[in-house]
Design an enzyme around this catalytic site. Structure first.
Site, PDB file in Angstrom:
ATOM      1  N   ARG A 169      37.637  42.355  30.321  1.00  0.00           N
ATOM      2  CA  ARG A 169      38.778  41.475  30.612  1.00  0.00           C
ATOM      3  C   ARG A 169      38.578  40.101  29.976  1.00  0.00           C
ATOM      4  O   ARG A 169      39.550  39.438  29.616  1.00  0.00           O
ATOM      5  CB  ARG A 169      38.926  41.282  32.123  1.00  0.00           C
ATOM      6  CG  ARG A 169      39.340  42.531  32.851  1.00  0.00           C
ATOM      7  CD  ARG A 169      39.591  42.230  34.299  1.00  0.00           C
ATOM      8  NE  ARG A 169      40.554  41.125  34.405  1.00  0.00           N
ATOM      9  CZ  ARG A 169      40.856  40.500  35.521  1.00  0.00           C
ATOM     10  NH1 ARG A 169      40.276  40.855  36.645  1.00  0.00           N
ATOM     11  NH2 ARG A 169      41.732  39.518  35.537  1.00  0.00           N
ATOM     12  N   ARG A 226      42.399  34.628  47.787  1.00  0.00           N
ATOM     13  CA  ARG A 226      43.187  33.967  46.747  1.00  0.00           C
ATOM     14  C   ARG A 226      44.690  33.886  47.069  1.00  0.00           C
ATOM     15  O   ARG A 226      45.509  34.565  46.440  1.00  0.00           O
ATOM     16  CB  ARG A 226      42.931  34.637  45.396  1.00  0.00           C
ATOM     17  CG  ARG A 226      41.464  34.607  45.024  1.00  0.00           C
ATOM     18  CD  ARG A 226      41.175  35.230  43.710  1.00  0.00           C
ATOM     19  NE  ARG A 226      41.408  34.341  42.588  1.00  0.00           N
ATOM     20  CZ  ARG A 226      41.157  34.686  41.329  1.00  0.00           C
ATOM     21  NH1 ARG A 226      40.690  35.866  41.055  1.00  0.00           N
ATOM     22  NH2 ARG A 226      41.385  33.846  40.343  1.00  0.00           N
ATOM     23  N   LYS A 228      39.999  32.677  27.307  1.00  0.00           N
ATOM     24  CA  LYS A 228      40.916  33.565  28.043  1.00  0.00           C
ATOM     25  C   LYS A 228      41.810  32.747  28.979  1.00  0.00           C
ATOM     26  O   LYS A 228      43.022  32.954  29.047  1.00  0.00           O
ATOM     27  CB  LYS A 228      40.102  34.576  28.861  1.00  0.00           C
ATOM     28  CG  LYS A 228      40.921  35.339  29.891  1.00  0.00           C
ATOM     29  CD  LYS A 228      40.075  36.304  30.697  1.00  0.00           C
ATOM     30  CE  LYS A 228      39.460  35.736  31.938  1.00  0.00           C
ATOM     31  NZ  LYS A 228      40.366  35.529  33.071  1.00  0.00           N
ATOM     32  N   ASN A 229      41.189  31.797  29.680  1.00  0.00           N
ATOM     33  CA  ASN A 229      41.939  31.058  30.698  1.00  0.00           C
ATOM     34  C   ASN A 229      42.927  30.050  30.115  1.00  0.00           C
ATOM     35  O   ASN A 229      43.698  29.437  30.856  1.00  0.00           O
ATOM     36  CB  ASN A 229      40.972  30.349  31.654  1.00  0.00           C
ATOM     37  CG  ASN A 229      40.269  31.355  32.560  1.00  0.00           C
ATOM     38  OD1 ASN A 229      40.550  32.547  32.508  1.00  0.00           O
ATOM     39  ND2 ASN A 229      39.349  30.870  33.386  1.00  0.00           N
ATOM     40  N   CYS A 253      41.482  39.792  45.833  1.00  0.00           N
ATOM     41  CA  CYS A 253      40.729  40.469  44.782  1.00  0.00           C
ATOM     42  C   CYS A 253      39.264  40.409  45.156  1.00  0.00           C
ATOM     43  O   CYS A 253      38.906  39.858  46.201  1.00  0.00           O
ATOM     44  CB  CYS A 253      40.993  39.849  43.413  1.00  0.00           C
ATOM     45  SG  CYS A 253      40.235  38.264  43.225  1.00  0.00           S
ATOM     46  N   ILE A 256      34.223  27.236  45.474  1.00  0.00           N
ATOM     47  CA  ILE A 256      35.606  27.485  45.032  1.00  0.00           C
ATOM     48  C   ILE A 256      36.145  28.776  45.641  1.00  0.00           C
ATOM     49  O   ILE A 256      37.245  28.810  46.183  1.00  0.00           O
ATOM     50  CB  ILE A 256      35.696  27.550  43.480  1.00  0.00           C
ATOM     51  CG1 ILE A 256      35.155  26.263  42.850  1.00  0.00           C
ATOM     52  CG2 ILE A 256      37.134  27.814  43.024  1.00  0.00           C
ATOM     53  CD1 ILE A 256      35.953  25.009  43.110  1.00  0.00           C
ATOM     54  N   ASP A 295      32.984  29.985  37.316  1.00  0.00           N
ATOM     55  CA  ASP A 295      32.875  31.127  36.404  1.00  0.00           C
ATOM     56  C   ASP A 295      31.502  31.226  35.729  1.00  0.00           C
ATOM     57  O   ASP A 295      31.177  32.259  35.133  1.00  0.00           O
ATOM     58  CB  ASP A 295      33.972  31.062  35.326  1.00  0.00           C
ATOM     59  CG  ASP A 295      35.347  31.360  35.908  1.00  0.00           C
ATOM     60  OD1 ASP A 295      35.422  31.852  37.042  1.00  0.00           O
ATOM     61  OD2 ASP A 295      36.353  31.101  35.208  1.00  0.00           O
ATOM     62  N   VAL A 330      48.620  32.189  47.474  1.00  0.00           N
ATOM     63  CA  VAL A 330      49.498  31.521  46.494  1.00  0.00           C
ATOM     64  C   VAL A 330      50.373  30.463  47.178  1.00  0.00           C
ATOM     65  O   VAL A 330      51.409  30.075  46.652  1.00  0.00           O
ATOM     66  CB  VAL A 330      50.381  32.541  45.718  1.00  0.00           C
ATOM     67  CG1 VAL A 330      49.546  33.377  44.772  1.00  0.00           C
ATOM     68  CG2 VAL A 330      51.185  33.420  46.656  1.00  0.00           C
ATOM     69  N   ASP A 331      49.938  30.011  48.346  1.00  0.00           N
ATOM     70  CA  ASP A 331      50.739  29.024  49.089  1.00  0.00           C
ATOM     71  C   ASP A 331      51.016  27.753  48.284  1.00  0.00           C
ATOM     72  O   ASP A 331      52.123  27.198  48.339  1.00  0.00           O
ATOM     73  CB  ASP A 331      50.033  28.674  50.422  1.00  0.00           C
ATOM     74  CG  ASP A 331      48.590  28.223  50.212  1.00  0.00           C
ATOM     75  OD1 ASP A 331      47.903  28.813  49.360  1.00  0.00           O
ATOM     76  OD2 ASP A 331      48.150  27.278  50.890  1.00  0.00           O
ATOM     77  N   LEU A 332      50.042  27.290  47.503  1.00  0.00           N
ATOM     78  CA  LEU A 332      50.232  26.043  46.756  1.00  0.00           C
ATOM     79  C   LEU A 332      51.331  26.197  45.701  1.00  0.00           C
ATOM     80  O   LEU A 332      52.123  25.295  45.471  1.00  0.00           O
ATOM     81  CB  LEU A 332      48.926  25.611  46.084  1.00  0.00           C
ATOM     82  CG  LEU A 332      47.729  25.371  47.019  1.00  0.00           C
ATOM     83  CD1 LEU A 332      46.470  25.087  46.221  1.00  0.00           C
ATOM     84  CD2 LEU A 332      48.022  24.206  47.965  1.00  0.00           C
TER      85      LEU A 332
HETATM   86  C1  UD1 Z   1      41.466  30.108  37.601  1.00  0.00           C
HETATM   87  C2  UD1 Z   1      40.699  30.890  36.555  1.00  0.00           C
HETATM   88  C3  UD1 Z   1      39.392  31.445  37.134  1.00  0.00           C
HETATM   89  C4  UD1 Z   1      38.572  30.312  37.745  1.00  0.00           C
HETATM   90  C5  UD1 Z   1      39.406  29.514  38.731  1.00  0.00           C
HETATM   91  C6  UD1 Z   1      38.690  28.276  39.256  1.00  0.00           C
HETATM   92  C7  UD1 Z   1      42.358  31.799  35.058  1.00  0.00           C
HETATM   93  C8  UD1 Z   1      43.046  33.011  34.535  1.00  0.00           C
HETATM   94  N1  UD1 Z   1      41.503  31.995  36.068  1.00  0.00           N
HETATM   95  O1  UD1 Z   1      41.818  31.014  38.635  1.00  0.00           O
HETATM   96  O2  UD1 Z   1      38.657  32.053  36.070  1.00  0.00           O
HETATM   97  O3  UD1 Z   1      37.466  30.854  38.427  1.00  0.00           O
HETATM   98  O4  UD1 Z   1      40.637  29.062  38.105  1.00  0.00           O
HETATM   99  O5  UD1 Z   1      38.299  27.469  38.214  1.00  0.00           O
HETATM  100  O6  UD1 Z   1      42.528  30.720  34.563  1.00  0.00           O
HETATM  101  N2  UD1 Z   1      44.042  28.502  46.291  1.00  0.00           N
HETATM  102  C9  UD1 Z   1      44.755  28.379  47.470  1.00  0.00           C
HETATM  103  N3  UD1 Z   1      46.122  28.477  47.418  1.00  0.00           N
HETATM  104  C10 UD1 Z   1      46.794  28.646  46.248  1.00  0.00           C
HETATM  105  C11 UD1 Z   1      46.050  28.745  45.046  1.00  0.00           C
HETATM  106  C12 UD1 Z   1      44.669  28.670  45.104  1.00  0.00           C
HETATM  107  O7  UD1 Z   1      44.185  28.212  48.550  1.00  0.00           O
HETATM  108  O8  UD1 Z   1      48.030  28.719  46.262  1.00  0.00           O
HETATM  109  C13 UD1 Z   1      42.567  28.432  46.337  1.00  0.00           C
HETATM  110  C14 UD1 Z   1      41.873  29.682  45.823  1.00  0.00           C
HETATM  111  O9  UD1 Z   1      41.815  30.693  46.805  1.00  0.00           O
HETATM  112  C15 UD1 Z   1      40.507  29.147  45.452  1.00  0.00           C
HETATM  113  C16 UD1 Z   1      40.838  27.746  44.938  1.00  0.00           C
HETATM  114  O10 UD1 Z   1      42.138  27.427  45.441  1.00  0.00           O
HETATM  115  O11 UD1 Z   1      39.709  29.034  46.600  1.00  0.00           O
HETATM  116  C17 UD1 Z   1      40.848  27.594  43.459  1.00  0.00           C
HETATM  117  O12 UD1 Z   1      41.591  28.665  42.874  1.00  0.00           O
HETATM  118  P1  UD1 Z   1      42.458  28.471  41.554  1.00  0.00           P
HETATM  119  O13 UD1 Z   1      42.008  27.240  40.854  1.00  0.00           O
HETATM  120  O14 UD1 Z   1      43.886  28.580  41.907  1.00  0.00           O
HETATM  121  O15 UD1 Z   1      42.014  29.748  40.725  1.00  0.00           O
HETATM  122  P2  UD1 Z   1      42.901  30.586  39.708  1.00  0.00           P
HETATM  123  O16 UD1 Z   1      43.905  29.712  39.076  1.00  0.00           O
HETATM  124  O17 UD1 Z   1      43.357  31.824  40.367  1.00  0.00           O
END
Ligand code: UD1
Length: 420
Positions: free
Chosen positions: A397, A121, A22-23, A116, A326, A304, A123-125
């Site tokens: 999902r 979660r 899926k990912n 969620c 994480i 996961d 999206v700053d990065l």
């Molecule tokens: C993806 C996977 C999810 C998996 C996760 C970690 C998909 C569809 N989902 O989620 O199944 O559990 O990777 O392997 O592929 N973060 C920030 N700022 C940002 C972005 C992320 O602080 O802008 C933090 C998140 O809150 C979290 C960490 O970084 O604590 C890792 O998250 P991230 O790797 O981004 O997870 P997803 O890509 O959402």
């Protein structure tokens, strides 16, 4: 709504097909936005997340044809650069259309996903990386409104993020100049996206290392790609084998992508044998052992797989400790496992102490998220008596026809209608 009705105590045996991850499917479908030529994907399963993303991409003008286990996506006439809240709130990965839209069309308006069940979660990065690349970004009425043009940049991720890595790579491949990404995610699903992008004509070096260098090209072309197998689905069935002392052939799975999950199972005497087209998991002589696990980025123990392993460890004699590094809130399934008789103490939101019990007992329980939900199914497969696992739309999902696959292996599981 639907629920699973499960009668526990049946040994699982036989072969199960592990579908495309899926990912990986989700970002790769989004990568189709980067070219006007068709992108042909095989090893697809029609998970509800795949259907949600198809609807979003179609709303933008993408043509999507589906055949048995494959998709052909053509983005020759994208007319709408808006990703609605209805899609993004349902599935966070929809947010990843931002980078490709901006790179190819110079504009995008994408709903912020919000928090969620498993955490805030942010999206700053994603946004900082695009700003470094020259994007003008405003947040208005819950939407990120972004404008190009973009240029190459040196990007340092202070934290590893799978989604921000996907999004930045997809933006950089069509952006003039050189973009360097320091500290990208190295998950197999990121590697699969890179693999497709290279097939489409992207110029990426440093693949598999902590520094990716991308030379933007003017255009990408169509490609064919077979999506990598789902290591989390494979891990889930391996845990099912261990819990039921069964023997399952995971067709299509690759053990080198799931070493961190295999290690604690091997401790419990579960034998893994890599074969030409999959992995044989033999747990007929398994005896569960307690252990400690800490989730981390790939190649570490995947977050996961944390919930499935917590179901397993609740039956391992002695004490086990699981630390979640994480996400900040990924133990929502624990109170439900406790309702089935597990002895688990949540130490804080980031760690649980599990004292193994002899048996779990069937109960009515509720899924709160995808992986937490499947951990309840796993527990129910071994619990004494009948369990009802509710809100299985979370499980749908990420697991395609889970009840059919489990039934074929000998489980007693039915999808039933449920009021809540
Ligand atoms: C993806 C996977 C999810 C998996 C996760 C970690 C998909 C569809 N989902 O989620 O199944 O559990 O990777 O392997 O592929 N973060 C920030 N700022 C940002 C972005 C992320 O602080 O802008 C933090 C998140 O809150 C979290 C960490 O970084 O604590 C890792 O998250 P991230 O790797 O981004 O997870 P997803 O890509 O959402």
């Amino acid at each position: 709504m639907y629920a699973f009705k499960i009668q526990g105590g049946y040994q699982l045996k036989g072969e199960v097909e592990i579908n495309g991850a899926k990912n990986a499917i989700l970002p790769i479908m989004i990568a189709a936005l980067l070219t006007k030529e068709p992108l042909e994907l095989s090893n697809i399963s029609y998970l509800s997340d795949v259907n949600t993303l198809s609807d979003l991409l179609k709303s933008m003008g993408m043509k999507i044809k589906s055949k048995k286990n494959s998709l052909i996506l053509t983005a020759d006439k994208i007319t709408n650069f808006h990703a609605d809240y209805n899609f993004v709130s349902k599935m966070r990965a929809s947010f990843w259309v931002l980078g490709p839209l901006l790179a190819r069309f110079g504009e995008a308006e994408v709903s912020l996903p919000g928090g969620c069940a498993i955490g805030t979660r942010p999206v700053d990065l994603y946004l900082n990386a695009l700003k470094e690349m020259g994007a003008e970004i405003k947040v208005e009425n819950g939407y990120v409104c972004a404008k190009g043009p973009l240029h190459g940049a040196d990007i340092f991720f202070p934290k590893v993020s799978v989604g921000a890595t996907h999004n930045t790579i997809m933006a950089a491949v069509l952006t003039k100049g050189t973009t360097t990404i320091h500290n990208p995610a190295l998950e197999p699903e990121v590697m699969d996206l890179i693999d497709v992008l290279v097939k489409m004509g992207a110029k990426i070096s440093g693949i598999g290392t902590k520094v990716l260098t991308i030379e933007g090209v003017d255009e990408l072309h169509g490609a064919k790609h077979n999506v990598v197998a789902d290591r989390i689905e494979a891990a889930t069935f391996a845990v099912a084998a261990a819990l039921t002392k069964g023997k399952i052939f995971l067709k299509g799975a690759k053990s080198n992508l799931m070493t961190a999950v295999i290690e604690p199972l091997k401790l419990s005497n579960v034998v893994f044998k890599e074969e030409k087209d999959g992995i044989l998991v033999d747990a007929t002589k398994a005896s569960l052992k307690s252990t400690s696990l800490t989730t981390s980025e790939y190649p570490g123990f995947p977050t996961d797989a944390q919930a499935p392993l917590s179901a397993l460890l609740s039956l391992a004699p002695g004490m086990s400790l699981i630390e979640e590094r994480i996400f900040e809130n990924r133990f929502m399934h624990i109170p439900e496992l406790k309702r089935m008789g597990a002895n688990i103490t949540v130490l804080n939101n980031n760690a649980v102490l599990i004292t193994g019990v002899k048996n779990l007992s069937g109960a009515q329980v509720m899924s709160s998220d995808l992986r937490g939900g499947v951990s309840l199914v796993l527990a129910a497969l071994t619990a004494k008596g009948e369990s009802i696992v509710k809100r299985i739309y979370h499980i749908d999902r990420g697991y395609y026809q889970l009840e059919k696959k489990l039934t074929k292996l000998g489980a007693k599981i039915k999808r039933i209608k449920s009021k809540n």
